[in-house]
Every structure is written in structure tokens, then in C-alpha cells.
Design a protein around this motif. Structure first.
Motif, PDB file in Angstrom:
ATOM      1  N   HIS A 115      31.389  -9.361  24.542  1.00 14.17           N
ATOM      2  CA  HIS A 115      32.094 -10.526  25.083  1.00 14.17           C
ATOM      3  C   HIS A 115      32.790 -10.158  26.396  1.00 14.17           C
ATOM      4  O   HIS A 115      33.313  -9.052  26.541  1.00 14.17           O
ATOM      5  CB  HIS A 115      33.109 -11.069  24.067  1.00 14.17           C
ATOM      6  CG  HIS A 115      32.458 -11.743  22.895  1.00 14.17           C
ATOM      7  ND1 HIS A 115      33.140 -12.113  21.767  1.00 14.17           N
ATOM      8  CD2 HIS A 115      31.158 -12.096  22.688  1.00 14.17           C
ATOM      9  CE1 HIS A 115      32.296 -12.684  20.914  1.00 14.17           C
ATOM     10  NE2 HIS A 115      31.096 -12.673  21.449  1.00 14.17           N
ATOM     11  N   HIS A 158      31.802 -11.617  14.107  1.00 10.03           N
ATOM     12  CA  HIS A 158      32.382 -12.216  15.309  1.00 10.03           C
ATOM     13  C   HIS A 158      31.373 -12.142  16.461  1.00 10.03           C
ATOM     14  O   HIS A 158      31.239 -13.086  17.237  1.00 10.03           O
ATOM     15  CB  HIS A 158      33.672 -11.488  15.669  1.00 10.03           C
ATOM     16  CG  HIS A 158      34.200 -11.812  17.026  1.00 10.03           C
ATOM     17  ND1 HIS A 158      34.808 -13.004  17.325  1.00 10.03           N
ATOM     18  CD2 HIS A 158      34.173 -11.101  18.190  1.00 10.03           C
ATOM     19  CE1 HIS A 158      35.157 -13.006  18.606  1.00 10.03           C
ATOM     20  NE2 HIS A 158      34.777 -11.866  19.145  1.00 10.03           N
ATOM     21  N   ASP A 213      36.982  -7.194  17.993  1.00  2.16           N
ATOM     22  CA  ASP A 213      37.497  -8.467  17.482  1.00  2.16           C
ATOM     23  C   ASP A 213      37.068  -8.720  16.041  1.00  2.16           C
ATOM     24  O   ASP A 213      37.153  -9.854  15.556  1.00  2.16           O
ATOM     25  CB  ASP A 213      37.028  -9.634  18.368  1.00  2.16           C
ATOM     26  CG  ASP A 213      37.640  -9.570  19.754  1.00  2.16           C
ATOM     27  OD1 ASP A 213      38.513  -8.719  19.989  1.00  2.16           O
ATOM     28  OD2 ASP A 213      37.242 -10.390  20.611  1.00  2.16           O
ATOM     29  N   HIS A 217      31.902  -4.781  21.585  1.00  5.03           N
ATOM     30  CA  HIS A 217      30.974  -5.915  21.599  1.00  5.03           C
ATOM     31  C   HIS A 217      30.948  -6.461  23.018  1.00  5.03           C
ATOM     32  O   HIS A 217      31.832  -6.170  23.815  1.00  5.03           O
ATOM     33  CB  HIS A 217      31.345  -6.995  20.576  1.00  5.03           C
ATOM     34  CG  HIS A 217      32.651  -7.679  20.807  1.00  5.03           C
ATOM     35  ND1 HIS A 217      33.861  -7.018  20.825  1.00  5.03           N
ATOM     36  CD2 HIS A 217      32.945  -8.985  21.043  1.00  5.03           C
ATOM     37  CE1 HIS A 217      34.835  -7.882  21.047  1.00  5.03           C
ATOM     38  NE2 HIS A 217      34.307  -9.096  21.195  1.00  5.03           N
TER      39      HIS A 217
HETATM   40 ZN   LIG Z   1      35.073 -11.159  21.168  1.00  8.58          ZN
END
Ligand SMILES: [Zn+2]
Length: 273
Positions: free
Chosen positions: A142, A195, A219, A140
Motif C-alpha cells: 500500500h 488486509h 496493517d 505490504h
Molecule cells: Zn495497508
């Protein structure tokens, strides 16, 4: 490696996910509001809490909350069983993040899953093992998971990027039926949003010596907890159940933070599962 989330973190996350006021959680636990705040910070209750009421209020398994309170940790994993799979942890802004490098021991074809903050140890391992980095898989978008991506792309321009990011060019996006070969290893993907909107879990199979599948979950899930998913907790938990915990019990789970775990460990001990 310590758990990413202690009991207090799990309760805090649980109440944010459920949208319940702290006073209500404190009352269910049998604590004052100040005591609950202290438990959320430290993970150490001043006295036994009412886990049954807490679990009912927050949608968490009471016996597993109690297990966390009693000090549960996943059994240590010997990564030597998977040839080859390495966990690299880097730190940025006081936060540790995991990334994973794996390769076929015969062809030396390698894939990296997330980058963490620091490209140097990854580049050193690739050089030391004479690896051919074929893929950069992102769980992902992030920042902590992709901070070192620009440097890695620059050093390995031929490595193909794969993610679920909607803003990625089509040839860099995962497709549902992808089955990518890396020597004798096979890599597939399953969407695990919640998430993060672009959350995806990669599953690596056909290891030498019949070592269990490996799932790199980002996550979506941590040992004994899950990634924060305020506003999307029901979706996140459904994906954990359907896409991750449906894998065979011995499957090794590789989270973005905290220690390695397995499907069997999480089924038995994760309060969110
Ligand atoms: Zn994350």
C-alpha cells in the motif's frame, strides 16, 4: 500516540467485515441509526450500549469492546530495551504511518521495515548512527508504506529489497524459511494476508540482553484493532491468531499505524482477537 482506531472505528470496521447493515447494528447496540453514525464518527457512545448483542452480531469480544469504551490504551513501551530499534512516523495526506529502523549495535548493519512518506529522517538517522543499510523489508505494497521507497533505493542502492509482492523479481521475494542475519539479530517472516494480499509479518529475534522478539506486522493488526479487510476478514483474523498471537506473550508488536503493543496486550484487549 493515539490509537489508530477508536471504538467507533472498530464498530464500523466490524460491520463492514461482517456485512451487516448499520440499522441492524444500531438495533443491537440499543441506539438509533443517527446515534450509531455519531458513535462511529466520534468513538463516544451517548449511553452504555448492549455490548453483548453487538459482539454476538459482529463477532467481536464484548468485554474488549467495553474496555475500548472505557479508554483502554496499551501500556507505553520503552524502546530503549531493544538495541537498537527506532520507530519513525511520517504524515501524508493527513494520515500518519509508522516505519521501523533496527540495527546491530556492534556491526552497525541495519534494516528498514517500510518507508512511510518521508525519506529524510530515515536517511538522517542512518547517517548519524553510521549505519550500513543492508535490507529494505516491505510489509505490504500500500502506498503509505512504500511512498519513500524510490528515494531510499536511490540513496542506498546496495540495500536488498524483500517483500511478498507477486510482481517482484524472485530474488526480492520472501521465502517461507528465510532466516536473515543482521549482525547477531535474526529476521524471519510469516505470511499475514487479509488486509493486503501481499501482507507479511517480520519477526526479529536474538536481541541483546534477551529483549523479547519484535514482530513488524504492517496493517495486519493495530493496537486494539486490525487493518481493514473487507471480503477477507476471516482470513485476516485467522492469520492474526495463528501467525501473530501465537508468538510469545511479551513479543513487541510494531504496527503500521498507531502505538506499539504486545501479544499479551492484544490477547487481553483487542475485540477482533
Ligand atoms: Zn495497508
Amino acid at each position: 500516540m493515539n490509537l489508530e482506531d477508536h471504538l467507533g472505528d472498530v464498530l464500523h470496521k466490524g460491520r463492514l467485515h461482517a456485512g451487516v447493515a448499520p440499522e441492524t447494528v444500531a438495533a443491537a447496540a440499543g441506539l438509533s441509526s443517527a446515534e450509531l453514525a455519531a458513535v462511529e464518527a466520534s468513538g463516544n457512545p451517548p449511553r452504555p450500549m448492549d455490548y453483548r448483542a453487538l459482539g454476538a452480531l459482529l463477532g467481536l469480544a464484548p468485554n474488549k469492546l467495553q474496555g475500548l469504551a472505557a479508554g483502554w490504551q496499551p501500556a507505553p513501551v520503552d524502546l530503549g530495551r531493544w538495541r537498537e530499534l527506532r520507530l519513525l512516523t511520517s504524515v501524508g495526506g493527513g494520515m500518519g504511518v509508522n516505519c521501523y529502523l533496527l540495527w546491530d549495535e556492534v556491526t552497525r548493519e541495519a534494516a528498514l521495515f517500510d518507508t512511510g512518506f518521508d525519506a529524510a529522517p530515515i536517511l538522517e538517522l542512518i547517517a548519524a548512527e553510521h549505519l550500513d543499510l543492508r535490507y529494505l523489508f516491505i510489509t505490504h505494497g500500500h502506498h503509505d508504506h512504500i511512498a519513500a521507497l524510490p528515494e531510499l533505493k536511490q540513496r542506498h542502492p546496495k540495500a536488498r529489497l524483500r517483500s511478498n509482492s507477486r510482481s517482484a523479481p524472485p530474488d526480492q521475494r520472501n521465502r517461507p524459511n528465510d532466516c536473515i542475519s543482521l549482525g547477531s539479530l535474526r529476521i524471519t517472516n510469516r505470511d499475514t494476508p487479509g488486509h493486503a494480499e501481499d501482507g507479511v509479518t517480520y519477526i526479529v529475534g536474538t536481541w541483546p540482553d534477551d529483549a523479547p522478539h519484535v514482530a513488524i506486522v504492517g496493517d495486519a493488526l493495530f493496537a486494539g484493532s486490525m487493518g481493514r479487510a473487507v471480503g477477507a476478514a476471516a482470513l485476516a483474523r485467522q492469520k492474526i491468531r495463528d501467525q501473530i498471537l501465537s508468538l510469545p506473550a511479551p513479543t513487541l508488536l510494531c504496527p503500521g499505524h498507531g502505538p506499539l503493543t504486545t501479544v499479551a496486550e492484544e490477547q487481553a484487549n483487542n475485540p477482533f482477537c
